[in-house]
Design a protein around this motif. Structure first.
Motif, PDB file in Angstrom:
ATOM      1  N   ARG A 178      48.700  35.687  42.050  1.00  0.00           N
ATOM      2  CA  ARG A 178      49.106  35.731  43.461  1.00  0.00           C
ATOM      3  C   ARG A 178      50.475  36.383  43.579  1.00  0.00           C
ATOM      4  O   ARG A 178      51.275  36.353  42.645  1.00  0.00           O
ATOM      5  CB  ARG A 178      49.116  34.335  44.074  1.00  0.00           C
ATOM      6  N   GLN A 179      50.704  36.938  44.761  1.00  0.00           N
ATOM      7  CA  GLN A 179      51.986  37.577  45.039  1.00  0.00           C
ATOM      8  C   GLN A 179      52.440  37.187  46.427  1.00  0.00           C
ATOM      9  O   GLN A 179      51.791  37.537  47.427  1.00  0.00           O
ATOM     10  CB  GLN A 179      51.877  39.097  44.919  1.00  0.00           C
ATOM     11  N   ALA A 180      53.528  36.444  46.463  1.00  0.00           N
ATOM     12  CA  ALA A 180      54.117  36.039  47.730  1.00  0.00           C
ATOM     13  C   ALA A 180      55.075  37.130  48.205  1.00  0.00           C
ATOM     14  O   ALA A 180      55.564  37.932  47.397  1.00  0.00           O
ATOM     15  CB  ALA A 180      54.849  34.714  47.563  1.00  0.00           C
ATOM     16  N   PRO A 181      55.366  37.185  49.502  1.00  0.00           N
ATOM     17  CA  PRO A 181      56.285  38.214  50.019  1.00  0.00           C
ATOM     18  C   PRO A 181      57.617  38.190  49.294  1.00  0.00           C
ATOM     19  O   PRO A 181      58.241  37.140  49.144  1.00  0.00           O
ATOM     20  CB  PRO A 181      56.426  37.824  51.497  1.00  0.00           C
ATOM     21  N   GLY A 182      58.031  39.357  48.827  1.00  0.00           N
ATOM     22  CA  GLY A 182      59.322  39.470  48.170  1.00  0.00           C
ATOM     23  C   GLY A 182      59.361  38.952  46.746  1.00  0.00           C
ATOM     24  O   GLY A 182      60.435  38.923  46.136  1.00  0.00           O
ATOM     25  N   LYS A 183      58.217  38.570  46.200  1.00  0.00           N
ATOM     26  CA  LYS A 183      58.180  38.035  44.840  1.00  0.00           C
ATOM     27  C   LYS A 183      57.245  38.857  43.969  1.00  0.00           C
ATOM     28  O   LYS A 183      56.421  39.616  44.458  1.00  0.00           O
ATOM     29  CB  LYS A 183      57.735  36.574  44.862  1.00  0.00           C
ATOM     30  N   GLU A 184      57.376  38.665  42.661  1.00  0.00           N
ATOM     31  CA  GLU A 184      56.498  39.349  41.730  1.00  0.00           C
ATOM     32  C   GLU A 184      55.137  38.648  41.667  1.00  0.00           C
ATOM     33  O   GLU A 184      55.017  37.469  41.980  1.00  0.00           O
ATOM     34  CB  GLU A 184      57.134  39.391  40.339  1.00  0.00           C
ATOM     35  N   ARG A 185      54.155  39.399  41.227  1.00  0.00           N
ATOM     36  CA  ARG A 185      52.831  38.822  41.042  1.00  0.00           C
ATOM     37  C   ARG A 185      52.896  37.809  39.898  1.00  0.00           C
ATOM     38  O   ARG A 185      53.499  38.069  38.850  1.00  0.00           O
ATOM     39  CB  ARG A 185      51.819  39.925  40.724  1.00  0.00           C
ATOM     40  N   GLU A 186      52.255  36.650  40.109  1.00  0.00           N
ATOM     41  CA  GLU A 186      52.320  35.597  39.107  1.00  0.00           C
ATOM     42  C   GLU A 186      50.939  35.055  38.791  1.00  0.00           C
ATOM     43  O   GLU A 186      50.037  35.047  39.637  1.00  0.00           O
ATOM     44  CB  GLU A 186      53.226  34.448  39.593  1.00  0.00           C
ATOM     45  N   PHE A 187      50.807  34.574  37.582  1.00  0.00           N
ATOM     46  CA  PHE A 187      49.561  33.986  37.117  1.00  0.00           C
ATOM     47  C   PHE A 187      49.284  32.676  37.840  1.00  0.00           C
ATOM     48  O   PHE A 187      50.193  31.878  38.071  1.00  0.00           O
ATOM     49  CB  PHE A 187      49.654  33.746  35.614  1.00  0.00           C
ATOM     50  N   VAL A 188      47.994  32.463  38.167  1.00  0.00           N
ATOM     51  CA  VAL A 188      47.577  31.222  38.808  1.00  0.00           C
ATOM     52  C   VAL A 188      46.603  30.454  37.910  1.00  0.00           C
ATOM     53  O   VAL A 188      46.836  29.297  37.568  1.00  0.00           O
ATOM     54  CB  VAL A 188      46.907  31.495  40.172  1.00  0.00           C
ATOM     55  N   ALA A 189      45.498  31.098  37.540  1.00  0.00           N
ATOM     56  CA  ALA A 189      44.474  30.407  36.754  1.00  0.00           C
ATOM     57  C   ALA A 189      43.578  31.435  36.089  1.00  0.00           C
ATOM     58  O   ALA A 189      43.460  32.567  36.570  1.00  0.00           O
ATOM     59  CB  ALA A 189      43.634  29.483  37.637  1.00  0.00           C
ATOM     60  N   ALA A 190      42.939  31.042  34.987  1.00  0.00           N
ATOM     61  CA  ALA A 190      42.037  31.949  34.288  1.00  0.00           C
ATOM     62  C   ALA A 190      40.969  31.154  33.559  1.00  0.00           C
ATOM     63  O   ALA A 190      41.183  29.992  33.178  1.00  0.00           O
ATOM     64  CB  ALA A 190      42.808  32.816  33.287  1.00  0.00           C
ATOM     65  N   THR A 191      39.830  31.800  33.370  1.00  0.00           N
ATOM     66  CA  THR A 191      38.755  31.201  32.593  1.00  0.00           C
ATOM     67  C   THR A 191      38.237  32.214  31.593  1.00  0.00           C
ATOM     68  O   THR A 191      38.298  33.417  31.839  1.00  0.00           O
ATOM     69  CB  THR A 191      37.624  30.709  33.515  1.00  0.00           C
ATOM     70  N   ASP A 192      37.712  31.735  30.474  1.00  0.00           N
ATOM     71  CA  ASP A 192      37.218  32.639  29.451  1.00  0.00           C
ATOM     72  C   ASP A 192      35.816  33.120  29.818  1.00  0.00           C
ATOM     73  O   ASP A 192      35.287  32.785  30.882  1.00  0.00           O
ATOM     74  CB  ASP A 192      37.231  31.941  28.090  1.00  0.00           C
ATOM     75  N   TRP A 193      35.179  33.849  28.931  1.00  0.00           N
ATOM     76  CA  TRP A 193      33.895  34.467  29.238  1.00  0.00           C
ATOM     77  C   TRP A 193      32.809  33.441  29.536  1.00  0.00           C
ATOM     78  O   TRP A 193      31.882  33.692  30.294  1.00  0.00           O
ATOM     79  CB  TRP A 193      33.442  35.356  28.077  1.00  0.00           C
ATOM     80  N   SER A 194      32.925  32.264  28.922  1.00  0.00           N
ATOM     81  CA  SER A 194      31.885  31.258  29.089  1.00  0.00           C
ATOM     82  C   SER A 194      32.135  30.344  30.283  1.00  0.00           C
ATOM     83  O   SER A 194      31.228  29.639  30.729  1.00  0.00           O
ATOM     84  CB  SER A 194      31.793  30.410  27.823  1.00  0.00           C
ATOM     85  N   GLY A 195      33.371  30.315  30.748  1.00  0.00           N
ATOM     86  CA  GLY A 195      33.728  29.349  31.785  1.00  0.00           C
ATOM     87  C   GLY A 195      34.081  27.992  31.211  1.00  0.00           C
ATOM     88  O   GLY A 195      34.403  27.066  31.949  1.00  0.00           O
ATOM     89  N   GLY A 196      34.048  27.865  29.889  1.00  0.00           N
ATOM     90  CA  GLY A 196      34.309  26.584  29.258  1.00  0.00           C
ATOM     91  C   GLY A 196      35.771  26.295  29.023  1.00  0.00           C
ATOM     92  O   GLY A 196      36.146  25.146  28.773  1.00  0.00           O
ATOM     93  N   ILE A 197      36.588  27.313  29.088  1.00  0.00           N
ATOM     94  CA  ILE A 197      38.019  27.140  28.851  1.00  0.00           C
ATOM     95  C   ILE A 197      38.763  27.655  30.072  1.00  0.00           C
ATOM     96  O   ILE A 197      38.504  28.759  30.543  1.00  0.00           O
ATOM     97  CB  ILE A 197      38.475  27.911  27.603  1.00  0.00           C
ATOM     98  N   ALA A 198      39.673  26.861  30.585  1.00  0.00           N
ATOM     99  CA  ALA A 198      40.446  27.254  31.756  1.00  0.00           C
ATOM    100  C   ALA A 198      41.930  27.021  31.489  1.00  0.00           C
ATOM    101  O   ALA A 198      42.305  26.137  30.712  1.00  0.00           O
ATOM    102  CB  ALA A 198      40.009  26.471  32.985  1.00  0.00           C
ATOM    103  N   ALA A 199      42.742  27.825  32.123  1.00  0.00           N
ATOM    104  CA  ALA A 199      44.191  27.692  32.027  1.00  0.00           C
ATOM    105  C   ALA A 199      44.777  27.774  33.429  1.00  0.00           C
ATOM    106  O   ALA A 199      44.246  28.503  34.280  1.00  0.00           O
ATOM    107  CB  ALA A 199      44.777  28.789  31.147  1.00  0.00           C
TER     108      ALA A 199
END
Length: 124
Positions: A38-59
């Motif tokens: 996500r990128q808020a006004p005036g800020k850098e793009r930042e990581f929010v969430a991710a999942t691997d190919w299987s959907g079994g691992i999330a961060a």
């Protein structure tokens, strides 16, 4: 060539929920980790969430842990970000990332693809 189509952004009140979706077209869907930034006004793009190919691992990034849930459906070729207990500070443009062969918690320009972004506005 991979293309991502996002949907689900909008305006919400603090405490509400929104669901973002990202549908991927192109080959080798299971070779891609899928994530959200996500990128808020005036800020850098930042990581929010991710999942691997299987959907079994999330961060998750710390600010969204316990409130957001990332998932994927390999049949529908879709990633979903369920956002609960929204806060004003969640206001941003949210981008889906397809990361070829690695975690979608970071971007590599030579292999990865961004979606066009979907705006989320949370009023307090």
């Amino acid at each position: 060539q991979v293309q991502l189509e996002e949907s689900g952004g909008g305006v919400a009140q603090a405490g509400d929920s929104l669901t973002l979706s990202c549908v991927m077209s192109g080959r080798n869907f299971r070779s891609y980790g899928l994530g959200w930034f996500r990128q808020a006004p005036g800020k850098e793009r930042e990581f929010v969430a991710a999942t691997d190919w299987s959907g079994g691992i999330a961060a998750y990034a710390d600010p969204v842990k316990g409130r957001f849930t990332v998932s994927r459906d390999n049949v529908l070729r879709k990633a979903t970000l369920q956002m609960n207990s929204l806060k004003a500070e969640d206001t941003a443009v949210y981008y889906c990332l397809a990361a070829y062969g690695h975690s979608a918690s970071y971007y590599l320009p030579e292999t990865d693809t961004w979606g066009q972004g979907t705006r989320v506005t949370v009023s307090s």
